[in-house]
Design a protein around this motif. Structure first.
Motif, mmCIF file in Angstrom:
data_model
loop_
_atom_site.group_PDB
_atom_site.id
_atom_site.type_symbol
_atom_site.label_atom_id
_atom_site.label_comp_id
_atom_site.label_asym_id
_atom_site.label_seq_id
_atom_site.Cartn_x
_atom_site.Cartn_y
_atom_site.Cartn_z
ATOM 1 N N GLY A 27 2.941 65.450 -49.126
ATOM 2 C CA GLY A 27 4.109 64.634 -48.826
ATOM 3 C C GLY A 27 4.940 65.273 -47.733
ATOM 4 N N TYR A 28 6.124 64.729 -47.513
ATOM 5 C CA TYR A 28 6.985 65.263 -46.463
ATOM 6 C C TYR A 28 7.669 66.560 -46.879
ATOM 7 C CZ TYR A 28 11.038 66.045 -43.566
ATOM 8 O OH TYR A 28 11.975 66.648 -42.782
ATOM 9 N N HIS A 29 8.074 66.680 -48.121
ATOM 10 C CA HIS A 29 8.839 67.839 -48.592
ATOM 11 C C HIS A 29 7.889 68.987 -48.921
ATOM 12 C CE1 HIS A 29 11.591 64.449 -49.014
ATOM 13 N NE2 HIS A 29 12.507 65.345 -48.692
ATOM 14 N N VAL A 65 12.522 72.085 -55.635
ATOM 15 C CA VAL A 65 12.093 71.182 -56.704
ATOM 16 C C VAL A 65 12.111 69.794 -56.090
ATOM 17 C CG1 VAL A 65 12.617 70.233 -58.979
ATOM 18 C CG2 VAL A 65 13.097 72.654 -58.483
ATOM 19 N N TYR A 66 10.952 69.161 -56.029
ATOM 20 C CA TYR A 66 10.924 67.833 -55.412
ATOM 21 C C TYR A 66 9.813 66.993 -56.016
ATOM 22 C CZ TYR A 66 11.740 64.101 -52.252
ATOM 23 O OH TYR A 66 12.088 62.887 -51.757
ATOM 24 N N ASP A 67 10.214 65.901 -56.658
ATOM 25 C CA ASP A 67 9.239 64.922 -57.135
ATOM 26 C C ASP A 67 9.734 63.501 -56.891
ATOM 27 O OD1 ASP A 67 11.138 64.542 -59.150
ATOM 28 O OD2 ASP A 67 9.956 65.589 -60.671
ATOM 29 N N ILE A 121 14.910 66.343 -38.374
ATOM 30 C CA ILE A 121 13.632 65.616 -38.271
ATOM 31 C C ILE A 121 13.840 64.231 -37.681
ATOM 32 C CG2 ILE A 121 13.763 64.723 -40.643
ATOM 33 C CD1 ILE A 121 10.561 65.767 -38.727
ATOM 34 N N LEU A 122 15.020 63.679 -37.843
ATOM 35 C CA LEU A 122 15.298 62.339 -37.313
ATOM 36 C C LEU A 122 15.190 62.297 -35.798
ATOM 37 C CD1 LEU A 122 18.377 61.386 -39.535
ATOM 38 C CD2 LEU A 122 15.974 60.716 -39.867
ATOM 39 N N ALA A 123 15.284 63.443 -35.149
ATOM 40 C CA ALA A 123 15.213 63.504 -33.689
ATOM 41 C C ALA A 123 13.827 63.897 -33.180
ATOM 42 C CB ALA A 123 16.243 64.503 -33.174
ATOM 43 N N ALA A 124 12.863 63.973 -34.058
ATOM 44 C CA ALA A 124 11.524 64.434 -33.673
ATOM 45 C C ALA A 124 10.875 63.480 -32.671
ATOM 46 C CB ALA A 124 10.648 64.547 -34.922
ATOM 47 N N PRO A 125 9.945 63.995 -31.876
ATOM 48 C CA PRO A 125 9.149 63.105 -31.015
ATOM 49 C C PRO A 125 8.453 62.047 -31.873
ATOM 50 C CG PRO A 125 8.765 65.405 -30.454
ATOM 51 C CD PRO A 125 9.587 65.399 -31.714
ATOM 52 N N ARG A 126 8.121 60.936 -31.255
ATOM 53 C CA ARG A 126 7.637 59.770 -31.998
ATOM 54 C C ARG A 126 6.479 60.083 -32.950
ATOM 55 N NH1 ARG A 126 7.392 53.638 -30.255
ATOM 56 N NH2 ARG A 126 6.428 52.821 -32.129
ATOM 57 N N GLU A 127 5.501 60.819 -32.493
ATOM 58 C CA GLU A 127 4.333 61.106 -33.339
ATOM 59 C C GLU A 127 4.757 61.892 -34.593
ATOM 60 O OE1 GLU A 127 0.353 63.782 -32.979
ATOM 61 O OE2 GLU A 127 0.741 62.413 -31.315
ATOM 62 N N ARG A 128 5.613 62.895 -34.417
ATOM 63 C CA ARG A 128 6.070 63.671 -35.578
ATOM 64 C C ARG A 128 6.987 62.842 -36.459
ATOM 65 N NH1 ARG A 128 5.893 65.600 -39.968
ATOM 66 N NH2 ARG A 128 7.293 67.267 -40.620
ATOM 67 N N TYR A 129 7.831 62.016 -35.840
ATOM 68 C CA TYR A 129 8.713 61.156 -36.639
ATOM 69 C C TYR A 129 7.881 60.200 -37.492
ATOM 70 C CZ TYR A 129 12.568 58.137 -37.984
ATOM 71 O OH TYR A 129 13.494 57.433 -38.715
ATOM 72 N N ASP A 130 6.866 59.608 -36.906
ATOM 73 C CA ASP A 130 6.016 58.684 -37.663
ATOM 74 C C ASP A 130 5.282 59.404 -38.799
ATOM 75 O OD1 ASP A 130 6.900 56.648 -36.016
ATOM 76 O OD2 ASP A 130 5.062 56.562 -34.817
ATOM 77 N N ALA A 131 4.862 60.653 -38.559
ATOM 78 C CA ALA A 131 4.223 61.436 -39.624
ATOM 79 C C ALA A 131 5.238 61.748 -40.726
ATOM 80 C CB ALA A 131 3.640 62.724 -39.057
ATOM 81 N N VAL A 136 7.303 60.707 -46.193
ATOM 82 C CA VAL A 136 8.319 60.214 -47.132
ATOM 83 C C VAL A 136 7.721 59.100 -47.995
ATOM 84 C CG1 VAL A 136 10.529 58.998 -47.318
ATOM 85 C CG2 VAL A 136 10.281 60.912 -45.725
ATOM 86 N N ARG A 137 6.952 58.227 -47.357
ATOM 87 C CA ARG A 137 6.322 57.145 -48.129
ATOM 88 C C ARG A 137 5.403 57.724 -49.192
ATOM 89 N NH1 ARG A 137 6.213 54.016 -51.378
ATOM 90 N NH2 ARG A 137 5.210 51.984 -51.396
ATOM 91 N N ALA A 138 4.651 58.782 -48.839
ATOM 92 C CA ALA A 138 3.770 59.431 -49.813
ATOM 93 C C ALA A 138 4.578 60.059 -50.949
ATOM 94 C CB ALA A 138 2.913 60.490 -49.118
ATOM 95 N N ASP A 139 5.738 60.626 -50.610
ATOM 96 C CA ASP A 139 6.602 61.200 -51.649
ATOM 97 C C ASP A 139 7.052 60.146 -52.646
ATOM 98 O OD1 ASP A 139 6.515 63.772 -50.620
ATOM 99 O OD2 ASP A 139 8.441 63.617 -49.572
ATOM 100 N N PHE A 140 7.152 58.900 -52.182
ATOM 101 C CA PHE A 140 7.612 57.806 -53.035
ATOM 102 C C PHE A 140 6.488 56.806 -53.311
ATOM 103 C CE2 PHE A 140 11.509 59.595 -51.436
ATOM 104 C CZ PHE A 140 12.339 59.555 -52.549
#
Length: 193
Positions: A27-29, A65-67, A121-131, A136-140
């Protein structure tokens, strides 16, 4: 320098190893997120922001701790309170709790630096932002697509409504414009779904 070498308490290597194991997940975290937050703290410090050992420790604990649950930050803060030396425990826990909403007070330089590094992370280049978004989607993954879209839109809209995404002048200079562009693009894409 390896991630393990960035741990700021050389007399507490067992704790460092526990944290590295906790962050080693999908996931992202994950370990990359921790590395990027530490990198951004370095960038902020290089630009003149106040970043001390306590802020670095808070970065190590902030998503330890992240779930995807509503109390991840609280459980991470409680872990810090239980295991850190007293001269760091209370402040680290306070900073970790602040990351639940990323709204530090203007007169809280430690909170402002940690919030900015986490949101960088919100300012990341497009490819990293999309990853990042995919992570985040995988985390949820336990949340259905429609509910995730609504929730993600609400989080991003709340962030976008802030006068500034970043609380330090250094963070605004480094990341504000790129982050706004990424938020606008993602919100438009969410609206089209």
């Amino acid at each position: 320098m390896s991630l393990a070498d960035r741990w700021p308490l050389p007399n507490h290597l067992d704790l460092r190893d526990e944290l590295l194991a906790a962050w080693d997940r999908a996931g992202y975290h994950d370990l990359l997120h921790l590395t990027e937050v530490l990198d951004r703290l370095d960038q902020l410090a290089d630009a003149g922001a106040d970043v001390d050992t306590t802020v670095v420790l808070a970065a190590w604990f902030h998503d330890a701790v992240y779930d995807g649950g509503p109390d991840d930050e609280e459980r991470s803060a409680q872990w810090a309170e239980r295991v850190l030396p007293p001269d760091h425990a209370t402040e680290v826990a306070r900073l970790v709790r602040m990351t639940a909403h990323h709204r530090p007070a203007d007169d809280d330089p430690a909170g402002c630096a940690l919030s900015d590094a986490d949101l960088g992370i919100l300012a990341a280049p497009r490819e990293r932002y999309d990853a990042y978004v995919a992570g985040v989607r995988a985390d949820f993954s336990h949340v259905g697509d429609d509910d995730f879209r609504v929730g993600r839109s609400a989080v991003l809209s709340d962030l976008a409504a802030k006068p500034h995404l970043f609380h330090t002048s250094q963070g605004r200079e480094l990341w504000e414009a790129s982050a706004r562009a990424n938020l606008d693009r993602e919100l438009r894409e969410l609206d089209r779904r």
